[in-house]
Motif scaffolding. Structure first.
Motif, PDB file in Angstrom:
ATOM      1  N   TYR A 139       1.176  -1.415   0.068  1.00 17.43           N
ATOM      2  CA  TYR A 139       0.165  -0.320  -0.114  1.00 17.43           C
ATOM      3  C   TYR A 139       0.777   1.060   0.018  1.00 17.43           C
ATOM      4  CZ  TYR A 139       0.681  -1.435   5.027  1.00 17.43           C
ATOM      5  OH  TYR A 139       1.414  -1.871   5.988  1.00 17.43           O
ATOM      6  N   ARG A 188       7.902   2.027   1.960  1.00 19.01           N
ATOM      7  CA  ARG A 188       8.341   1.971   3.132  1.00 19.01           C
ATOM      8  C   ARG A 188      10.087   1.927   3.695  1.00 19.01           C
ATOM      9  NH1 ARG A 188       5.482  -1.389   6.438  1.00 19.01           N
ATOM     10  NH2 ARG A 188       7.465  -2.711   7.186  1.00 19.01           N
ATOM     11  N   GLN A 223      10.186   4.249  10.924  1.00 19.53           N
ATOM     12  CA  GLN A 223      10.582   4.404   9.450  1.00 19.53           C
ATOM     13  C   GLN A 223       9.348   5.645   8.229  1.00 19.53           C
ATOM     14  OE1 GLN A 223       7.320   4.470   7.976  1.00 19.53           O
ATOM     15  NE2 GLN A 223       5.855   3.681   9.085  1.00 19.53           N
ATOM     16  N   HIS A 226       7.815   6.753   4.853  1.00 19.43           N
ATOM     17  CA  HIS A 226       7.061   6.392   3.650  1.00 19.43           C
ATOM     18  C   HIS A 226       6.356   7.275   2.969  1.00 19.43           C
ATOM     19  CE1 HIS A 226       3.922   6.478   6.517  1.00 19.43           C
ATOM     20  NE2 HIS A 226       3.280   7.077   5.991  1.00 19.43           N
ATOM     21  N   HIS A 240       2.791   8.668   0.201  1.00 19.75           N
ATOM     22  CA  HIS A 240       1.161   8.559  -0.488  1.00 19.75           C
ATOM     23  C   HIS A 240       1.855   9.650  -1.799  1.00 19.75           C
ATOM     24  CE1 HIS A 240      -0.083   7.336   3.707  1.00 19.75           C
ATOM     25  NE2 HIS A 240       1.419   8.538   3.976  1.00 19.75           N
ATOM     26  N   GLU A 295      -1.833  13.627   1.269  1.00 16.69           N
ATOM     27  CA  GLU A 295      -3.024  13.365   2.354  1.00 16.69           C
ATOM     28  C   GLU A 295      -3.536  14.850   2.837  1.00 16.69           C
ATOM     29  OE1 GLU A 295      -1.096  10.308   5.378  1.00 16.69           O
ATOM     30  OE2 GLU A 295      -3.368   9.135   3.722  1.00 16.69           O
ATOM     31  N   HIS A 308       6.106  10.998   4.899  1.00 15.28           N
ATOM     32  CA  HIS A 308       6.228  10.901   6.270  1.00 15.28           C
ATOM     33  C   HIS A 308       7.530  10.474   7.102  1.00 15.28           C
ATOM     34  CE1 HIS A 308       1.567  11.157   6.011  1.00 15.28           C
ATOM     35  NE2 HIS A 308       1.791  12.434   5.662  1.00 15.28           N
ATOM     36  N   PHE A 325       7.946   1.673  19.649  1.00 15.91           N
ATOM     37  CA  PHE A 325       7.049   2.386  19.159  1.00 15.91           C
ATOM     38  C   PHE A 325       5.508   1.526  19.183  1.00 15.91           C
ATOM     39  CE2 PHE A 325       4.222   1.957  15.219  1.00 15.91           C
ATOM     40  CZ  PHE A 325       4.392   2.828  15.104  1.00 15.91           C
ATOM     41  N   LEU A 349      -2.447   8.928  13.193  1.00 18.10           N
ATOM     42  CA  LEU A 349      -2.387   7.966  11.874  1.00 18.10           C
ATOM     43  C   LEU A 349      -3.235   8.034  11.268  1.00 18.10           C
ATOM     44  CD1 LEU A 349      -1.011   5.072  13.838  1.00 18.10           C
ATOM     45  CD2 LEU A 349       0.211   6.439  13.220  1.00 18.10           C
ATOM     46  N   THR A 350      -3.137   7.867   9.836  1.00 16.53           N
ATOM     47  CA  THR A 350      -3.994   8.456   8.720  1.00 16.53           C
ATOM     48  C   THR A 350      -4.187   6.845   7.651  1.00 16.53           C
ATOM     49  OG1 THR A 350      -2.350   8.425   7.034  1.00 16.53           O
ATOM     50  CG2 THR A 350      -2.893  10.382   7.561  1.00 16.53           C
ATOM     51  N   THR A 351      -4.249   5.304   8.379  1.00 12.98           N
ATOM     52  CA  THR A 351      -4.602   4.098   8.768  1.00 12.98           C
ATOM     53  C   THR A 351      -5.526   3.388   9.608  1.00 12.98           C
ATOM     54  OG1 THR A 351      -2.132   3.739   7.775  1.00 12.98           O
ATOM     55  CG2 THR A 351      -2.720   4.578   6.327  1.00 12.98           C
ATOM     56  N   TRP A 362       1.350  16.136  14.461  1.00 14.41           N
ATOM     57  CA  TRP A 362       1.739  16.438  12.867  1.00 14.41           C
ATOM     58  C   TRP A 362       2.641  17.287  12.332  1.00 14.41           C
ATOM     59  CZ3 TRP A 362       1.694  13.540   8.910  1.00 14.41           C
ATOM     60  CH2 TRP A 362       1.091  11.702   9.006  1.00 14.41           C
TER      61      TRP A 362
END
Ligand code: SG7
Ligand code: ZN
Length: 274
Positions: A58, A61, A85, A87, A89, A99, A112, A124, A191-193, A202
């Motif tokens: 998806y 990353r 990490q 990643h 979009h 986003e 991100h 984490f 989180l956006t997921t 943010w």
């Protein structure tokens, strides 16, 4: 469409929460923060601690060993946040893919860099369960010059074309992915997921990074399915985003992997610098 951002709340009720991300940034509604200007955001990254680049189906990353890679200052109360990490979009075409949006305008992508609060939490996972647990640096991508540091990643896309693919990365400096101008917007979000934890501070840089059209096209060739999979659109995957099925030749490609903006409600959007 059996899944997609509008359905996510059925399985993850928090998706309808009051501290969700992303949001649209209305630049005239931001609060200039003098407190924050007094305490600049600071980071140090260890380029050699970059571990590997993966295609989870998806996004792409890069997993990082966070030891010695610290983010602090600004809205982070001087706690030390370690990198976990980073990643990205992106969209199916230029001008969509970010986003967050700025005054209703989307960018072509959004990077991100995800960090967790190591001053207060042990991992984490633990940090992700607390309101001050995570901090994500966001950089908007706009089409222009080829980005040199990002190219270390972009040129590896053919090697992670299928879900589950991964390659080792020797050295990559996340600091080189950040813009020169440190002005930023900040707000409390999620989180956006899935599972949409409301644990993210943010920090979005105002200055976008330039990436080439070719670099974005390499991202758009990644696949949502693994080498052995027949069906490119796996309905068991709750992360399948809207519209991906309707893209003709792009069926099964990772595109439009962004969550659309949500209501900021009465949350404060602070701006620093610039
Ligand atoms: C991306 O964004 C991935 C997710 C990440 C998610 O889909 O990078 O991470 C993994 C492990 O695949 O989820 C828990 C987590 O970090 C949400 O992150 S984001 O809010 O910065 N977009
Ligand atoms: Zn993200």
């Amino acid at each position: 469409m059996k899944t997609g951002p509008k359905k996510w709340h059925e399985k993850f009720p928090l998706a309808n929460g009051i501290r969700q991300s992303p949001v649209n940034i209305i630049t005239s509604n931001t609060k200039t923060s003098n407190d924050l200007s007094m305490n600049p955001l600071r980071w140090t990254y260890v380029p050699e601690n970059t571990k590997c680049l993966v295609n989870p189906g998806y996004c792409w990353r890069v997993d990082v060993n966070g030891k010695g890679s610290e983010l602090t200052g600004g809205p982070l109360n001087n706690d030390i946040y370690l990198v976990e990490q980073f990643h990205c979009h992106w969209g199916c075409s230029d001008g969509r893919g970010s986003e967050h949006t700025v005054d209703g305008q989307a960018f072509s992508g959004e990077l991100h860099i995800v960090h967790w609060n190591s001053s207060k939490y042990k991992s984490f996972q633990e940090a992700a369960g607390h309101p001050d647990g995570l901090a994500v640096l966001g950089v908007f991508m706009k089409v222009g010059e080829r980005h040199e540091e990002l190219d270390q990643i972009a040129r590896l896309m053919p090697f992670i074309s299928h879900k589950g693919d991964r390659v080792t990365i020797k050295s990559l400096d996340p600091a080189k992915l950040l813009p020169k101008n440190r002005a930023y917007w900040t707000y409390e979000g999620s989180l956006t997921t899935p599972p949409f934890n409301e644990s993210v501070t943010w920090i979005l840089f105002k200055e976008p990074m330039e990436v080439s059209a070719e670099q974005l096209n390499l991202f758009r060739e990644l696949r949502v399915y693994d080498v052995n999979e027949e069906c490119p659109c796996d309905e068991r995957n709750w992360l399948v985003y809207d519209e991906v099925e309707e893209q003709g030749e792009k069926v099964g490609k990772i595109i439009n992997n962004f969550r659309p903006p949500l209501d900021i409600g009465n949350r404060e959007l602070r701006e620093v610098g610039g």
